[in-house]
Design a protein around this motif. Structure first.
Motif, PDB file in Angstrom:
ATOM      1  N   ASN A 109       3.668  -6.852   1.066  1.00  0.00           N
ATOM      2  CA  ASN A 109       4.964  -6.294   0.633  1.00  0.00           C
ATOM      3  C   ASN A 109       4.747  -5.852  -0.673  1.00  0.00           C
ATOM      4  O   ASN A 109       5.136  -4.723  -1.266  1.00  0.00           O
ATOM      5  N   ILE A 110       3.890  -6.244  -1.719  1.00  0.00           N
ATOM      6  CA  ILE A 110       3.766  -5.746  -2.962  1.00  0.00           C
ATOM      7  C   ILE A 110       2.774  -4.430  -2.755  1.00  0.00           C
ATOM      8  O   ILE A 110       3.191  -3.656  -3.575  1.00  0.00           O
ATOM      9  N   PHE A 111       1.866  -4.429  -1.884  1.00  0.00           N
ATOM     10  CA  PHE A 111       1.055  -3.199  -1.638  1.00  0.00           C
ATOM     11  C   PHE A 111       2.167  -2.085  -0.967  1.00  0.00           C
ATOM     12  O   PHE A 111       1.828  -0.947  -1.318  1.00  0.00           O
ATOM     13  N   ASN A 112       3.211  -2.636  -0.202  1.00  0.00           N
ATOM     14  CA  ASN A 112       3.955  -1.535   0.420  1.00  0.00           C
ATOM     15  C   ASN A 112       4.667  -0.743  -0.770  1.00  0.00           C
ATOM     16  O   ASN A 112       4.920   0.324  -0.564  1.00  0.00           O
ATOM     17  N   ILE A 113       5.145  -1.607  -1.733  1.00  0.00           N
ATOM     18  CA  ILE A 113       5.995  -0.860  -2.849  1.00  0.00           C
ATOM     19  C   ILE A 113       5.020  -0.025  -3.759  1.00  0.00           C
ATOM     20  O   ILE A 113       5.355   0.923  -4.114  1.00  0.00           O
ATOM     21  N   LEU A 114       4.001  -0.843  -4.240  1.00  0.00           N
ATOM     22  CA  LEU A 114       3.366  -0.090  -5.192  1.00  0.00           C
ATOM     23  C   LEU A 114       2.484   1.186  -4.829  1.00  0.00           C
ATOM     24  O   LEU A 114       2.127   1.988  -5.253  1.00  0.00           O
ATOM     25  N   PHE A 115       1.721   0.740  -3.591  1.00  0.00           N
ATOM     26  CA  PHE A 115       0.684   1.619  -3.380  1.00  0.00           C
ATOM     27  C   PHE A 115       1.099   2.855  -2.093  1.00  0.00           C
ATOM     28  O   PHE A 115       1.400   3.851  -2.457  1.00  0.00           O
TER      29      PHE A 115
END
Length: 314
Positions: free
Chosen positions: A244-250
Motif C-alpha cells: 500500500n505504501i508503494f502504491n501511493i508513493l510509487f
C-alpha cells in the motif's frame, strides 16, 4: 453475450496473466542479480520484491495516465489498497491470528496513515494530483527506502546473502521478459477494461475500483496466503502495508509525475473511505497487536458493503 465483449474479457484475463507472471520473472531476475552482487537478502526483500508486487498496479496506472485515462489510474490504486486491507488482511485473519511486528506497528503503519492523509490533502486542495505533487511522493519514497536500508544494515540479517537462483545471463533475460510482460499486460488490461466499461455502461472509475483493482492485487493475495500456509503470519501484514505504501508513493507518484491527474470530486468519497480503513487497521493493531477472526469479519464485511456502494453509485 456479444462476441466482442467475450474477446475483451479474454484479453483482460490474458493481461492479468502477463502482469502477474511478468512481475514474477522480473523479481526472480532482479533478485538473482542482487545476490550475484552480494546485496543482503533483507534489502532485496525491502526493495526489489516490494516493487515487484506493486508492478501490476504501476503498469496499469502509468499506462492509464499516459493514455489520459485518469479515472482508472487513480481508482486502481484506491481499489487495490482497499482490497489489500479489507480482503487480504480480512480473509487471512479469518484463517488464523495475524501477529503485528513492533516495527510495522510503530513505524510502517503510522507512515501509511500519514501518506494517505497527505494524498487526500493534495486532492482536496485542487481536485488533482499535479506533476510537482507526484515528484514529492517519489522523493518521499526514496527517503523511505533509504531509511529502510539503513535500518536493515543494523539488523542481525544484514550480512546474509541469498544464493543466486540464476546465472547472470539468465537473470538479465528473466528481467527483460518480465518487464515486457508487465508492459504488455498493462496495455491489455487498460484497453480491455475500458472497452468492457463502455460496453456495459459502467464508469471507468467503477472498473478501476473493482475488476482492475482486484486483478492487480492478486500477487499480494497469493503471497499472503502462501505465507499463511507456511505459518509466517507476520509476513502478511508487512506485505500488505509495504504494498500500500508503494502504491501511493510509487504508483501514484510516477503516474502523476508523468502526467498531472485531474480528479472527479466523487472520488473524494473513495479516498476518505480508504483513509478511514487505514486508520481502522491501525486502531485494530494498536489495540491488541494482532488481527483475529473478529477483525477479519469486520474487514471483509466492510469490503462487501463498499463494493455494493460502488456498484449502486455507478
Amino acid at each position: 453475450m456479444d462476441a466482442g465483449i467475450i474477446i475483451q474479457v479474454v484479453l483482460l484475463l490474458v493481461g492479468f496473466l502477463f502482469l502477474i507472471k511478468g512481475s514474477d520473472f522480473f523479481v526472480d531476475g532482479a533478485s538473482s542479480i542482487a545476490s550475484i552482487l552480494k546485496i543482503p537478502t533483507i534489502i532485496v526483500g525491502l526493495t526489489i520484491v516490494a516493487f515487484g508486487t506493486s508492478a501490476p498496479e504501476a503498469a496499469v496506472s502509468i499506462t492509464s495516465s499516459l493514455a489520459g485515462n485518469n479515472a482508472m489510474a487513480v481508482s486502481n490504486v484506491i481499489g487495490s489498497n482497499l482490497f489489500n486491507m479489507l480482503m487480504v488482511i480480512g480473509v487471512s485473519a479469518l484463517l488464523g491470528d495475524l501477529l503485528m511486528e513492533k516495527k510495522v506497528l510503530d513505524k510502517d503503519l503510522p507512515f501509511l496513515v500519514g501518506i494517505t492523509i497527505l494524498w487526500a490533502v493534495f486532492i482536496i486542495v485542487g481536485w488533482d494530483v499535479t506533476n510537482i505533487e507526484g515528484i514529492i511522493l517519489l522523493l518521499i519514497l526514496v527517503a523511505y527506502i533509504v531509511l529502510l536500508i539503513r535500518g536493515a544494515r543494523k539488523s542481525s540479517d544484514a550480512n546474509e546473502v541469498e544464493k543466486p537462483k540464476l546465472t547472470l545471463p539468465k537473470s538479465i533475460i528473466f528481467m527483460l521478459i518480465g518487464l515486457a510482460g508487465i508492459i504488455i499486460g498493462g496495455d491489455l488490461v487498460v484497453d480491455s477494461a475500458s472497452a468492457i466499461a463502455i460496453a456495459f455502461g459502467m464508469s471507468e472509475t467503477l472498473v478501476g475500483l473493482t475488476i482492475v483493482a482486484i486483478g492487480t492485487s492478486l500477487p499480494e493475495l497469493v503471497t499472503s496466503l502462501t505465507a499463511l500456509k507456511k505459518g509466517e503470519n507476520q509476513l502478511v501484514i508487512g506485505n500488505v502495508i509495504g504494498s500500500n505504501i508503494f502504491n501511493i508513493l510509487f504508483v501514484l507518484g510516477a503516474s502523476s509525475a508523468i502526467s498531472a491527474i485531474p480528479l472527479d470530486s466523487s472520488l473524494l468519497t473513495d479516498v476518505l473511505f480508504m483513509l478511514g480503513v487505514t486508520i481502522l487497521c491501525f486502531i485494530f493493531g494498536k489495540t491488541q497487536e494482532k488481527y483475529d477472526k473478529k477483525e477479519g469479519i469486520i474487514l471483509v464485511t466492510l469490503f462487501v458493503v463498499y463494493m455494493a456502494f460502488a456498484i449502486l453509485r455507478n
